[in-house]
Design a protein around this motif. Structure first.
Motif, PDB file in Angstrom:
ATOM      1  N   ALA A   1      -3.095   4.857   1.892  1.00  0.00           N
ATOM      2  CA  ALA A   1      -2.999   6.233   1.390  1.00  0.00           C
ATOM      3  C   ALA A   1      -1.800   6.410   0.454  1.00  0.00           C
ATOM      4  O   ALA A   1      -1.928   6.990  -0.626  1.00  0.00           O
ATOM      5  N   VAL A   2      -0.615   5.912   0.856  1.00  0.00           N
ATOM      6  CA  VAL A   2       0.569   6.163   0.025  1.00  0.00           C
ATOM      7  C   VAL A   2       0.560   5.327  -1.260  1.00  0.00           C
ATOM      8  O   VAL A   2       1.335   5.591  -2.176  1.00  0.00           O
ATOM      9  N   ASP A   3      -0.323   4.320  -1.306  1.00  0.00           N
ATOM     10  CA  ASP A   3      -0.440   3.547  -2.546  1.00  0.00           C
ATOM     11  C   ASP A   3      -1.566   4.066  -3.441  1.00  0.00           C
ATOM     12  O   ASP A   3      -1.766   3.580  -4.547  1.00  0.00           O
ATOM     13  N   SER A   4      -2.312   5.042  -2.952  1.00  0.00           N
ATOM     14  CA  SER A   4      -3.531   5.451  -3.655  1.00  0.00           C
ATOM     15  C   SER A   4      -3.275   6.390  -4.823  1.00  0.00           C
ATOM     16  O   SER A   4      -4.102   6.548  -5.708  1.00  0.00           O
TER      17      SER A   4
ATOM     18  N   TYR B   1       3.212   2.563 -10.225  1.00  0.00           N
ATOM     19  CA  TYR B   1       2.374   2.226  -9.077  1.00  0.00           C
ATOM     20  C   TYR B   1       3.291   1.741  -7.978  1.00  0.00           C
ATOM     21  O   TYR B   1       4.318   1.134  -8.257  1.00  0.00           O
ATOM     22  N   GLN B   2       2.914   1.972  -6.745  1.00  0.00           N
ATOM     23  CA  GLN B   2       3.629   1.307  -5.661  1.00  0.00           C
ATOM     24  C   GLN B   2       2.633   0.601  -4.760  1.00  0.00           C
ATOM     25  O   GLN B   2       1.471   0.998  -4.649  1.00  0.00           O
ATOM     26  N   ARG B   3       3.109  -0.478  -4.132  1.00  0.00           N
ATOM     27  CA  ARG B   3       2.228  -1.267  -3.266  1.00  0.00           C
ATOM     28  C   ARG B   3       2.992  -1.624  -2.000  1.00  0.00           C
ATOM     29  O   ARG B   3       4.026  -2.278  -2.066  1.00  0.00           O
ATOM     30  N   HIS B   4       2.515  -1.142  -0.872  1.00  0.00           N
ATOM     31  CA  HIS B   4       3.141  -1.431   0.409  1.00  0.00           C
ATOM     32  C   HIS B   4       2.534  -2.687   1.034  1.00  0.00           C
ATOM     33  O   HIS B   4       1.306  -2.839   1.047  1.00  0.00           O
ATOM     34  N   VAL B   5       3.387  -3.535   1.554  1.00  0.00           N
ATOM     35  CA  VAL B   5       2.934  -4.631   2.396  1.00  0.00           C
ATOM     36  C   VAL B   5       3.589  -4.405   3.755  1.00  0.00           C
ATOM     37  O   VAL B   5       4.815  -4.408   3.858  1.00  0.00           O
ATOM     38  N   VAL B   6       2.778  -4.140   4.763  1.00  0.00           N
ATOM     39  CA  VAL B   6       3.310  -3.740   6.064  1.00  0.00           C
ATOM     40  C   VAL B   6       2.936  -4.774   7.108  1.00  0.00           C
ATOM     41  O   VAL B   6       1.791  -5.207   7.185  1.00  0.00           O
ATOM     42  N   GLY B   7       3.930  -5.176   7.892  1.00  0.00           N
ATOM     43  CA  GLY B   7       3.696  -6.176   8.935  1.00  0.00           C
ATOM     44  C   GLY B   7       2.971  -5.587  10.134  1.00  0.00           C
ATOM     45  O   GLY B   7       2.779  -4.373  10.239  1.00  0.00           O
ATOM     46  N   THR B   8       2.568  -6.462  11.018  1.00  0.00           N
ATOM     47  CA  THR B   8       1.901  -6.027  12.248  1.00  0.00           C
ATOM     48  C   THR B   8       2.895  -5.260  13.110  1.00  0.00           C
ATOM     49  O   THR B   8       4.026  -5.704  13.279  1.00  0.00           O
ATOM     50  N   PRO B   9       2.509  -4.108  13.653  1.00  0.00           N
ATOM     51  CA  PRO B   9       3.474  -3.356  14.461  1.00  0.00           C
ATOM     52  C   PRO B   9       3.867  -4.088  15.743  1.00  0.00           C
ATOM     53  O   PRO B   9       3.046  -4.756  16.360  1.00  0.00           O
ATOM     54  N   VAL B  10       5.128  -3.928  16.081  1.00  0.00           N
ATOM     55  CA  VAL B  10       5.642  -4.398  17.368  1.00  0.00           C
ATOM     56  C   VAL B  10       5.640  -3.180  18.292  1.00  0.00           C
ATOM     57  O   VAL B  10       6.204  -2.146  17.926  1.00  0.00           O
TER      58      VAL B  10
ATOM     59  N   ASN C   1       7.818  -4.081   9.930  1.00  0.00           N
ATOM     60  CA  ASN C   1       8.506  -4.377   8.668  1.00  0.00           C
ATOM     61  C   ASN C   1       7.660  -3.893   7.495  1.00  0.00           C
ATOM     62  O   ASN C   1       6.432  -3.886   7.570  1.00  0.00           O
ATOM     63  N   TYR C   2       8.340  -3.517   6.420  1.00  0.00           N
ATOM     64  CA  TYR C   2       7.585  -3.171   5.216  1.00  0.00           C
ATOM     65  C   TYR C   2       8.320  -3.637   3.972  1.00  0.00           C
ATOM     66  O   TYR C   2       9.555  -3.764   3.971  1.00  0.00           O
ATOM     67  N   ALA C   3       7.564  -3.902   2.932  1.00  0.00           N
ATOM     68  CA  ALA C   3       8.118  -4.139   1.602  1.00  0.00           C
ATOM     69  C   ALA C   3       7.290  -3.323   0.628  1.00  0.00           C
ATOM     70  O   ALA C   3       6.062  -3.266   0.743  1.00  0.00           O
ATOM     71  N   VAL C   4       7.976  -2.643  -0.287  1.00  0.00           N
ATOM     72  CA  VAL C   4       7.259  -1.862  -1.295  1.00  0.00           C
ATOM     73  C   VAL C   4       7.599  -2.445  -2.663  1.00  0.00           C
ATOM     74  O   VAL C   4       8.786  -2.632  -2.987  1.00  0.00           O
TER      75      VAL C   4
ATOM     76  N   ILE D   1      19.160   1.704  -4.573  1.00  0.00           N
ATOM     77  CA  ILE D   1      17.876   2.242  -5.006  1.00  0.00           C
ATOM     78  C   ILE D   1      17.795   2.054  -6.514  1.00  0.00           C
ATOM     79  O   ILE D   1      18.722   2.432  -7.236  1.00  0.00           O
ATOM     80  N   PRO D   2      16.734   1.393  -6.999  1.00  0.00           N
ATOM     81  CA  PRO D   2      16.626   1.192  -8.444  1.00  0.00           C
ATOM     82  C   PRO D   2      16.317   2.524  -9.144  1.00  0.00           C
ATOM     83  O   PRO D   2      15.174   2.876  -9.340  1.00  0.00           O
ATOM     84  N   ASN D   3      17.374   3.233  -9.419  1.00  0.00           N
ATOM     85  CA  ASN D   3      17.368   4.563 -10.023  1.00  0.00           C
ATOM     86  C   ASN D   3      16.864   5.640  -9.068  1.00  0.00           C
ATOM     87  O   ASN D   3      17.654   6.403  -8.535  1.00  0.00           O
ATOM     88  N   SER D   4      15.558   5.702  -8.817  1.00  0.00           N
ATOM     89  CA  SER D   4      15.103   6.814  -7.999  1.00  0.00           C
ATOM     90  C   SER D   4      13.881   6.445  -7.170  1.00  0.00           C
ATOM     91  O   SER D   4      13.169   5.498  -7.485  1.00  0.00           O
ATOM     92  N   ILE D   5      13.684   7.203  -6.107  1.00  0.00           N
ATOM     93  CA  ILE D   5      12.468   7.082  -5.296  1.00  0.00           C
ATOM     94  C   ILE D   5      11.749   8.424  -5.365  1.00  0.00           C
ATOM     95  O   ILE D   5      12.330   9.453  -5.016  1.00  0.00           O
ATOM     96  N   ILE D   6      10.535   8.409  -5.851  1.00  0.00           N
ATOM     97  CA  ILE D   6       9.782   9.649  -5.993  1.00  0.00           C
ATOM     98  C   ILE D   6       8.671   9.731  -4.945  1.00  0.00           C
ATOM     99  O   ILE D   6       8.527  10.733  -4.257  1.00  0.00           O
ATOM    100  N   TYR D   7       7.879   8.675  -4.828  1.00  0.00           N
ATOM    101  CA  TYR D   7       6.701   8.707  -3.965  1.00  0.00           C
ATOM    102  C   TYR D   7       7.062   8.357  -2.520  1.00  0.00           C
ATOM    103  O   TYR D   7       8.087   7.736  -2.268  1.00  0.00           O
ATOM    104  N   PRO D   8       6.199   8.725  -1.571  1.00  0.00           N
ATOM    105  CA  PRO D   8       6.505   8.444  -0.159  1.00  0.00           C
ATOM    106  C   PRO D   8       6.524   6.953   0.138  1.00  0.00           C
ATOM    107  O   PRO D   8       5.671   6.209  -0.351  1.00  0.00           O
ATOM    108  N   ILE D   9       7.491   6.544   0.948  1.00  0.00           N
ATOM    109  CA  ILE D   9       7.527   5.166   1.464  1.00  0.00           C
ATOM    110  C   ILE D   9       6.748   5.168   2.764  1.00  0.00           C
ATOM    111  O   ILE D   9       6.935   6.058   3.595  1.00  0.00           O
TER     112      ILE D   9
END
Lengths: 160, 421
Positions: free
Chosen positions: A23-26, A84-93, A107-110, A152-160
């Motif tokens: 959803a947050v990448d859509s 564009y942003q793309r989340h890669v999210v690990g399996t929840p613990v 864990n997440y990486a955007v 932060i590379p300048n700014s964060i606009i969209y939801p993480i």
């Protein structure tokens, strides 16, 4: 009181994490607040503040209404370079299973991709979550995004 | 001017004696940038290093930067504050890697030279050499004195819990440096109450460092760029405003008091204002006036060259400019409160912090416009910006419809940069 996680819950939980990332990448920002309860907490906080006990967060919302206000800001008022942003999210613990609620982490990486530009690592950290059962399925009662990224590379606009 | 190139001049070319048209090359030249570091950050000026509340206990330290030089703010066993350069006197290593902590002494790990928190060299391994078979091998020369090889010690000024430092031992007193007018606004915010650190935000903005000073000397943009301010009625064209500078025009304060007469629509004259628009959650704007404001609801103070002091309603912070090359700077926000804040006030300050910082409703877009200005400057450094709103002169005003503070800063910039070495 249930203290063990059954397979159905596990399936629903992993689906929630996958759905959130999708959803947050859509680009359809209105989807984002719907993952939360009405009196939710959403925080985007530097790891430094988290570990040193400083309460300041880069974004700190304490209701679903605030998330909707953020969506309005993203769509209508915040001037920014489109990306564009793309989340890669690990399996929840799963840290804790309570009655109708789970405490979990992932864990997440955007990655961020600006127009006419290469993709870069944008924000890296982990989610600290409280997920609850509601009549509409699993929702986040709390999602804290604790990020390692020191700058932060300048700014964060969209939801993480 | 570089005769061989009309696109990439060596020197800024000003159109006349004024500062209302600023050459792009002032933002793009590495040589000019190095001269700025030398003349503004390393000589004759006081630079921000932090808040006393960041190092409350004996032995506490905080690593930070002045210009591109790494420095450490320390509090010694007697409670005195010191600022030393993070460069070992021996082989020049930046020995302090933690950003904060508590130490009895500093030890450079390379050869274990050790220093007091004041920066004095106290120990040099094998200084007297090594005794072997009745002979002494090596060691430092007999005339080596530890007193000659301490860390570089900076001059320190503290006021109201804020710490400034200077590499220049001959810098004027801090109070003279600010001048009486700006000192008044400084003291309004830092009036002696103990500060409470709320936390940090850090962002890297790919633009020249001066653009951030200019952004907070520019009252033209908030009602136009920051449509969130306007949409929700925080910015109104009938805000009562003053712009103030020190005598040399390097520092400035933008003072505003939120207007309340009439409906916002009549006075705003900005198309992005939407009377019907309501916040889903109005707690973003749960503003409670505080006695120390003495009237103004926002005072943004630019202390040249290194820091911006923010009071926007209940949100207060310092914003530290740490340049890194001509085309980038790190921008470090330290949000704080005061010892007498109750829980509700602390939570209010934290909620209003959503408006500011690298993701803030009204600050994220400042970083964006700085980046895109820099992009254009790099592409055609022979060109210039225009800062002629409100005229071409430098003056204090009783309104916001002017770029006088930017012209003032470049008046000072020209005075210093064009002076003989």
């Amino acid at each position: 009181m249930t203290t063990t996680l059954n397979f159905q819950d596990w399936l629903a939980l992993t689906q929630l994490y996958a759905d959130y990332a999708s959803a947050v990448d859509s680009g359809n920002w209105d989807l984002w607040p719907e993952f939360f309860t009405d009196d939710c907490v959403y925080r985007l906080q530097p790891r430094e503040n988290h570990e040193r006990g400083f309460p300041l967060a880069t974004l700190a919302f304490t209701s679903k209404g605030m998330l909707k206000d953020r969506v309005y800001g993203i769509k209508e008022t915040l001037f920014h370079d489109p990306y564009y942003q793309r989340h890669v999210v690990g399996t929840p613990v799963i840290r804790e299973v309570g009655e109708g609620r789970f405490r979990c982490e992932a864990n997440y990486a955007v990655f961020r991709t600006k127009l006419s530009d290469a993709s870069t690592v944008f924000n890296v950290g982990r989610y600290l979550d409280v997920v609850v059962h509601t009549p509409d399925g699993l929702k986040f009662a709390s999602r804290e995004c604790i990020y390692d990224s020191e700058m932060i590379p300048n700014s964060i606009i969209y939801p993480i | 001017m570089n005769a061989s190139s009309t696109v990439f001049p060596d020197q800024p070319v000003w159109e006349d004696d004024g500062t209302h048209r600023i050459p792009f090359v002032a933002y793009t030249s590495e040589a000019i940038y190095r001269k700025e570091l030398e003349r503004f950050f390393y000589r004759n000026h006081w630079c921000y290093v932090g808040l006393e509340a960041e190092v409350p206990n004996p032995g506490d330290f905080k690593r930070t930067a002045i210009g591109e030089r790494s420095v450490i703010l320390t509090r010694d066993a007697d409670g005195a504050l010191h600022v030393v350069e993070n460069v070992c006197a021996h082989r020049g290593m930046r020995f302090c890697r933690e950003r904060h902590g508590n130490r009895k002494e500093f030890v450079c790990p390379y050869h274990q030279w050790s220093y007091t928190l004041e920066g004095d060299l106290q120990g040099v391994p094998f200084r007297r050499g090594v005794k072997q078979d009745g002979q002494v091998h090596g060691g430092m020369p007999a005339d080596f004195k530890t007193a000659d090889h301490g860390l570089t010690k900076l001059k320190v000024a503290t006021r109201g819990g804020v710490v400034f430092a200077s590499f220049d031992r001959d810098v004027e007193p801090f109070e003279d440096y600010l001048g009486p007018t700006i000192l008044g606004y400084f003291d309004r915010l830092f009036n002696g109450r103990q500060l409470k650190i709320l936390g940090y935000n850090r962002q890297r903005i790919p633009g020249n460092w001066k653009l951030m000073q200019e952004n907070i000397k520019d009252p033209y943009h908030p009602g136009l760029l920051h449509t969130w301010f306007v949409t929700f009625g925080l910015w109104r064209a009938d805000n009562k405003s003053q712009l103030r500078m020190d005598d040399r025009h390097r520092h400035a304060a933008m003072i505003s008091t939120r207007g309340s007469a009439g409906t916002a629509e009549q006075v705003t004259q900005v198309s992005s204002f939407k009377e019907s628009m309501q916040l889903y959650d109005p707690s973003f704007l749960d503003i409670v006036p505080e006695p120390w404001w003495g009237g103004p609801t926002a005072v943004m103070t630019t202390i040249f060259p290194s820091v911006i002091l923010q009071q926007q309603v209940n949100s207060v912070s310092t914003r530290h400019i740490q340049p890194d090359g001509h085309g980038s700077f790190d921008f470090v926000w330290t949000h704080f409160g005061f010892e007498d804040d109750d829980e509700a006030m602390t939570s209010r300050r934290l909620t209003q912090a959503n408006l500011f910082g690298p993701a803030g409703f009204v600050s994220a877009d400042d970083g964006e416009v700085i980046e895109f200005s820099q992009e254009a400057f790099e592409s055609k450094p022979f060109h210039r910006t225009l800062a002629e709103l409100g005229g071409r002169e430098v003056e204090n005003t009783e309104h916001m419809v002017t770029e006088t503070l930017i012209r003032g800063m470049y008046r000072y910039w020209r005075d210093v940069m064009e002076a003989p070495a």
